[in-house]
Design a protein around this motif. Structure first.
Motif, mmCIF file in Angstrom:
data_model
loop_
_atom_site.group_PDB
_atom_site.id
_atom_site.type_symbol
_atom_site.label_atom_id
_atom_site.label_comp_id
_atom_site.label_asym_id
_atom_site.label_seq_id
_atom_site.Cartn_x
_atom_site.Cartn_y
_atom_site.Cartn_z
ATOM 1 N N UNK A 28 0.818 -1.213 0.000
ATOM 2 C CA UNK A 28 0.000 0.000 0.000
ATOM 3 C C UNK A 28 0.854 1.266 0.000
ATOM 4 N N UNK A 29 2.174 1.114 -0.118
ATOM 5 C CA UNK A 29 3.056 2.272 -0.191
ATOM 6 C C UNK A 29 3.521 2.802 1.139
ATOM 7 N N UNK A 30 3.333 2.048 2.228
ATOM 8 C CA UNK A 30 3.798 2.494 3.541
ATOM 9 C C UNK A 30 5.287 2.181 3.694
ATOM 10 N N UNK A 31 5.966 3.008 4.470
ATOM 11 C CA UNK A 31 7.391 2.795 4.771
ATOM 12 C C UNK A 31 7.541 2.326 6.210
ATOM 13 N N UNK A 32 8.362 1.304 6.409
ATOM 14 C CA UNK A 32 8.654 0.855 7.765
ATOM 15 C C UNK A 32 9.601 1.851 8.412
ATOM 16 N N UNK A 33 9.111 2.557 9.446
ATOM 17 C CA UNK A 33 9.905 3.597 10.096
ATOM 18 C C UNK A 33 10.679 3.070 11.285
ATOM 19 N N UNK A 34 10.119 2.105 12.007
ATOM 20 C CA UNK A 34 10.840 1.526 13.147
ATOM 21 C C UNK A 34 10.145 0.263 13.618
ATOM 22 N N UNK A 35 10.898 -0.552 14.345
ATOM 23 C CA UNK A 35 10.371 -1.676 15.115
ATOM 24 C C UNK A 35 10.963 -1.533 16.511
ATOM 25 N N UNK A 36 10.137 -1.613 17.526
ATOM 26 C CA UNK A 36 10.615 -1.437 18.895
ATOM 27 C C UNK A 36 10.006 -2.500 19.797
ATOM 28 N N UNK A 37 10.845 -3.133 20.616
ATOM 29 C CA UNK A 37 10.379 -4.091 21.610
ATOM 30 C C UNK A 37 10.134 -3.377 22.932
ATOM 31 N N UNK A 192 23.796 2.783 24.976
ATOM 32 C CA UNK A 192 22.626 2.468 25.779
ATOM 33 C C UNK A 192 21.647 3.620 25.892
ATOM 34 N N UNK A 193 21.502 4.419 24.829
ATOM 35 C CA UNK A 193 20.644 5.605 24.858
ATOM 36 C C UNK A 193 19.206 5.249 25.218
ATOM 37 N N UNK A 194 18.676 4.175 24.616
ATOM 38 C CA UNK A 194 17.274 3.832 24.864
ATOM 39 C C UNK A 194 17.050 3.500 26.335
ATOM 40 N N UNK A 195 17.998 2.837 26.959
ATOM 41 C CA UNK A 195 17.887 2.506 28.378
ATOM 42 C C UNK A 195 18.016 3.763 29.236
ATOM 43 N N UNK A 456 4.392 6.695 31.033
ATOM 44 C CA UNK A 456 3.643 6.054 32.106
ATOM 45 C C UNK A 456 2.496 6.979 32.518
ATOM 46 N N UNK A 457 1.509 6.469 33.261
ATOM 47 C CA UNK A 457 0.396 7.333 33.683
ATOM 48 C C UNK A 457 0.830 8.587 34.429
ATOM 49 N N UNK A 458 1.992 8.543 35.108
ATOM 50 C CA UNK A 458 2.459 9.728 35.829
ATOM 51 C C UNK A 458 3.330 10.641 34.970
ATOM 52 N N UNK A 459 3.434 10.338 33.679
ATOM 53 C CA UNK A 459 4.188 11.190 32.770
ATOM 54 C C UNK A 459 5.663 10.869 32.656
ATOM 55 N N UNK A 460 6.129 9.837 33.362
ATOM 56 C CA UNK A 460 7.538 9.430 33.274
ATOM 57 C C UNK A 460 7.748 8.618 31.993
ATOM 58 N N UNK A 461 8.924 8.762 31.407
ATOM 59 C CA UNK A 461 9.239 8.046 30.169
ATOM 60 C C UNK A 461 9.378 6.547 30.445
ATOM 61 N N UNK A 462 8.544 5.769 29.784
ATOM 62 C CA UNK A 462 8.647 4.315 29.880
ATOM 63 C C UNK A 462 9.512 3.744 28.756
ATOM 64 N N UNK A 463 9.411 4.346 27.576
ATOM 65 C CA UNK A 463 10.142 3.815 26.419
ATOM 66 C C UNK A 463 10.320 4.936 25.419
ATOM 67 N N UNK A 464 11.530 5.100 24.921
ATOM 68 C CA UNK A 464 11.826 6.050 23.845
ATOM 69 C C UNK A 464 12.646 5.302 22.801
ATOM 70 N N UNK A 465 12.165 5.306 21.582
ATOM 71 C CA UNK A 465 12.867 4.646 20.471
ATOM 72 C C UNK A 465 13.166 5.681 19.396
#
Length: 505
Positions: A28-37, A192-195, A456-465
């Motif tokens: 459909x013409x979409x580009x894969x921008x990322x995959x994140x676990x 280890x930027x993501x961590x 997270x519900x309190x606004x803390x970063x849970x995951x950044x990719x």
């Protein structure tokens, strides 16, 4: 004024349905921008669930499609999509190295990120990883493909290089001076930027985003802020959106100017390089006047932007004329043009198959630009997107020069009526609801930057990719260098000018 909000959908599917659904999106013409676990708390004592997110994008209109797949935390497995998407196969190998997810039937299952002295069985992104165990001797040599035959020999280069270049290992298989095969080995500066993002406040994550790749402070900061703002339900004020667009073009301007000079330097024309560096120094000083930092740090803030001054139109016009004179001198020099022409050609099909982005893609005839496909600011007339079809060093040089002209035109438009400002919309108060996510897509100077954030519900970063365009473009360099000569490697490498730091998160 801000651009129209993107159309974003999330769909939960089973692991077995991944290849079919991915194929449909690609068709459909979409580009894969990322995959994140992700490693989610499943609500049971000490329980953890494994979830994988695939993000596909297209535009215009600005469209983002997410696939969410939940895996067995005791035995996380996924069918590979490497046969459908080359970047997808690399994202999968990254996931396997950092999260311990098994990719079924992957054609290249060997390590990508984790070097062979990393401990076996230790996956640093898992919540139970703990501190790193002692690193040991190499398990064995990295499995470079060996090219054999009469007259074939190998040239190893790096990972430590002369000058200030970051570490990367290049293995050339050569006959005479002709390169038969080049293999690049990266991730020597994995940080280890993501961590490091996890557990920070959204404000605390911004300085880290600015430093993902030092020469792309605006691009990565803006992608991060846009993602946080979408997750928090926040819109930046129109003046801030305009100021952000200005900062993005100023970042493009000083980097492209430096590259024009460096390319001339690599073919022996050091005088033109000196003039390009002279102009770049003027631009860096201008950056400092505008944001208080030569690399424009501090200009983009969550919900807003900060400008201490606005570029003077006459000053920008003079800088533009100066750059055009250097470009004309370079192109008028027969040695420069001869060395650029036909060197390290990347075909349109190769760029498409590899998923290339930015000026690397546009020099090979692929016109994608996030300023058009995923606009965060309504520029009025659509930004000019130069495209070349040659795919060689000359095309990448000319494209930079044309993008400089386009950026100067945009800067003139954006500064008209803009005043020094420090404006931001306040983040709304957090309420104990479900976690929220957002995506930021920005056309950085190297190409499209995509950042996905979960709060997270309190606004803390849970995951950044974050995903730098260099992740997509590094595999193209060895392809372009096939059947060229070893002395052209520095020139070809500079024409791509990929980020080690942006790749080696």
């Amino acid at each position: 004024m801000p651009a129209r909000p993107p159309h974003r959908t999330e769909t939960v599917i089973s692991a077995c349905d991944v290849p079919v659904r991915v194929q449909e999106l690609l068709d459909d013409g979409r580009r894969l921008a990322l995959i994140a676990a992700h490693h989610d708390d499943d609500g049971t004592p000490g329980g953890r669930a494994v979830r994988v997110v695939y993000l596909f994008v297209s535009g215009p209109p600005d469209t983002r499609t997410e696939l969410h797949i939940r895996l067995d935390p005791d035995n996380p497995q996924l069918p590979t999509i490497a046969h459908l998407s080359f970047p997808g196969g690399r994202f999968e190998r990254e996931m396997a190295d950092l999260h311990g997810i098994t990719l079924l039937d992957h054609p290249m299952p060997r390590r990508l990120v984790r070097h062979f002295h990393w401990p076996r069985g230790w996956y640093p992104m898992r919540p139970d990883a703990g501190p790193p165990p002692p690193f040991t001797e190499q398990e064995g040599p990295y499995p470079f493909l060996e090219v054999e035959g009469e007259g074939v020999y190998e040239i190893p280069v790096g990972p430590v290089h002369a000058g200030m270049i970051e570490p990367g290992h290049f293995r050339f298989s050569v006959v005479g001076e002709t390169i038969i095969k080049l293999k690049a080995r990266l991730w020597f500066v994995h940080k280890g930027i993501e961590k490091l993002f996890q557990g920070r406040t959204t404000e605390g994550g911004l300085p880290l985003a600015e430093r993902i790749s030092g020469d792309t402070a605006v691009g990565h900061a803006l992608a991060y802020c846009l993602a946080v703002e979408e997750a928090a339900g926040l819109d930046a004020p129109a003046p801030a959106s305009r100021a952000r667009a200005l900062l993005l073009e100023l970042e493009r301007l000083h980097n492209h100017t430096a590259d024009l000079g460096a390319l001339c330097n690599d073919v022996g024309h050091s005088v033109l390089n000196a003039h390009a560096l002279r102009i770049r120094e003027q631009l860096l000083r201008l950056n400092h006047e505008i944001t208080g930092h030569r690399l424009l740090r501090g200009g983009v803030t969550i919900g807003g932007a900060r400008l201490q001054s606005v570029p003077d139109p006459a000053r920008m016009k003079a800088i533009g004329e100066d750059i055009r004179e250097v470009t004309a001198l370079a192109l008028g020099h027969s040695t420069v043009r001869d060395r650029f022409t036909g060197t390290a050609r990347l075909t349109n099909q190769a760029a498409r198959d590899l998923g290339c982005l930015g000026y690397v893609a546009r020099a090979s005839g692929l016109p994608a630009d996030a300023r058009v496909g995923h606009p965060f600011h309504d520029h009025g007339p659509a930004p000019t997107v130069p495209v070349r079809t040659g795919g060689d060093v000359l095309a990448r040089f000319l494209l930079r020069a044309e993008e400089i002209d386009a950026s100067l035109s945009l800067i003139a438009h954006l500064t008209d009526g803009l005043v020094p400002t420090s404006t931001a919309a306040a983040l709304p108060p957090y309420t104990p609801t479900t976690p929220r996510s957002g995506v930021g897509i920005v056309e950085g100077w190297r190409g499209t930057i995509t950042t996905r954030v979960e709060l997270a519900p309190d606004g803390i970063l849970r995951r950044v990719k974050p995903v730098d365009p260099s992740f997509f473009n590094w595999p193209a360099l060895p392809v372009a260098l096939g059947d060229t000569i070893v002395p052209d490697f520095p020139l070809a490498n500079k024409s791509f000018n990929l980020s080690y730091a942006g790749n080696d998160l």
